[in-house]
Write a protein that holds these residues in place. Structure first.
Motif, short mmCIF file in Angstrom:
data_model
loop_
_atom_site.label_atom_id
_atom_site.label_comp_id
_atom_site.label_asym_id
_atom_site.label_seq_id
_atom_site.Cartn_x
_atom_site.Cartn_y
_atom_site.Cartn_z
N ALA A 1 0.86 -1.25 -0.01
CA ALA A 1 -0.06 0.07 0.01
C ALA A 1 1.08 1.26 -0.10
N SER A 2 1.92 1.39 0.77
CA SER A 2 2.86 2.40 0.87
C SER A 2 3.53 2.42 -0.52
N LEU A 3 3.97 1.34 -1.08
CA LEU A 3 4.68 1.36 -2.30
C LEU A 3 3.90 1.97 -3.48
N VAL A 4 2.63 1.52 -3.41
CA VAL A 4 1.62 2.09 -4.42
C VAL A 4 1.65 3.34 -4.45
N GLU A 5 1.33 3.91 -3.03
CA GLU A 5 0.98 5.22 -2.86
C GLU A 5 2.23 6.09 -3.26
N TRP A 6 3.39 5.68 -3.27
CA TRP A 6 4.59 6.36 -3.67
C TRP A 6 4.87 6.24 -5.02
N GLY A 7 4.44 5.45 -5.64
CA GLY A 7 4.47 5.06 -7.10
C GLY A 7 5.70 4.27 -7.58
N ALA A 8 6.25 3.53 -6.45
CA ALA A 8 7.23 2.35 -6.80
C ALA A 8 6.70 1.01 -7.34
N VAL A 9 5.38 0.95 -6.91
CA VAL A 9 4.61 -0.30 -7.41
C VAL A 9 3.26 0.09 -8.05
N GLU A 10 2.83 -0.23 -8.86
CA GLU A 10 1.18 -0.21 -9.23
C GLU A 10 0.52 -1.49 -9.38
N ARG A 11 -0.73 -1.23 -9.21
CA ARG A 11 -1.64 -2.46 -9.20
C ARG A 11 -2.02 -2.86 -10.68
N ALA A 12 -1.91 -4.19 -10.78
CA ALA A 12 -2.26 -4.91 -12.30
C ALA A 12 -3.60 -5.71 -12.04
#
Length: 253
Positions: free
Chosen positions: A55-66
């Motif tokens: 959740a933190s990585l997605v918020e930061w933009g390092a990871v995105e949901r597929a």
């Protein structure tokens, strides 16, 4: 805040950062998309922790949901990676030469960098005219790949021995490897056939004499090329990139 409390806080922060990197390193060319379950299995972290970190990585933009509950690396990581001054300068210097090599050969070309026991193809040029018609992997093993062999050719004997300990069966294997690495240093290029039948040619970009900063490589089908001419072209391209690096980048260790 007491000294002991400050130390504990610092350790917790390092631990959180370490867990984030453990998760990010699970995303590879072989497995570019991951689920919470696969990340738990790979890292040994509990589902609640992985979910919170994602959740933190997605918020930061390092990871995105597929799709279908899967995750993949986010573009922000790539932008930050190329924002590193040395990497950005190297790419800026190399790109015109890589484009020229691709245009003249109509083959997929790349600039490769070492990442631990593997090699990352950081800048790939393979347009619709590419003869191979294949997408190059973004990561190759350091051992048994052409760009990896170039890096190994300029390593210390002890480091080479450590990297190849699991692949060397007797003194003859070690002797043949030493001969191969010596030949790479003599000719300025490595030529290796991969398991899928592709031939890779690679040549070093030097920051200093005998210090490999990066590697220029090309992937081709054997029936479609003159290997001697392509080796010459790749070596010339790598030399042009080396000559174009500014003094500030040449001093990078």
């Amino acid at each position: 805040m007491t000294h002991s409390a400050a130390v504990t806080t610092d350790e917790n922060r390092r631990s959180v950062l370490g867990r984030a990197f453990d998760i990010l390193e699970c995303f590879t060319d072989a497995e570019p998309e991951q689920t919470i379950g696969s990340l738990c299995a790979a890292t040994g972290l509990p589902p609640a922790t992985v979910h919170r970190m994602l959740a933190s990585l997605v918020e930061w933009g390092a990871v995105e949901r597929a799709a279908r509950g899967k995750y993949r690396l986010g573009m922000r990581l790539w932008r930050l990676g190329w924002g590193v001054p040395g990497a950005r300068t190297l790419k800026d210097v190399a790109r015109p030469h890589l484009v020229d090599l691709h245009t003249s050969t109509r083959e997929a070309v790349a600039l490769a960098s070492r990442d631990g026991d593997s090699v990352v193809l950081a800048d790939v040029i393979a347009g619709s005219s590419t003869r191979t018609g294949r997408i190059l992997p973004r990561r190759l093993d350091l051992v048994n790949s052409a760009p990896g062999s170039v890096f190994m050719a300029y390593m210390s004997p002890d480091e080479v021995s450590e990297l190849t300990a699991h692949t060397q069966h007797d003194h003859n294997d070690a002797f043949r490897l030493r001969q191969e690495l010596c030949e790479i240093r003599r000719t300025g290029a490595a030529v290796v056939q991969s398991a899928d039948g592709m031939y890779w040619i690679a040549s070093p970009v030097f920051a200093k004499p005998r210090e490999v900063r990066s590697v220029v490589c090309i992937a081709v089908h054997r029936p479609r090329f003159n290997i001697g001419a392509l080796v010459h072209a790749v070596v010339d391209t790598a030399r042009a990139v080396s000559d174009g690096l500014p003094p500030s980048l040449r001093s990078v260790g």
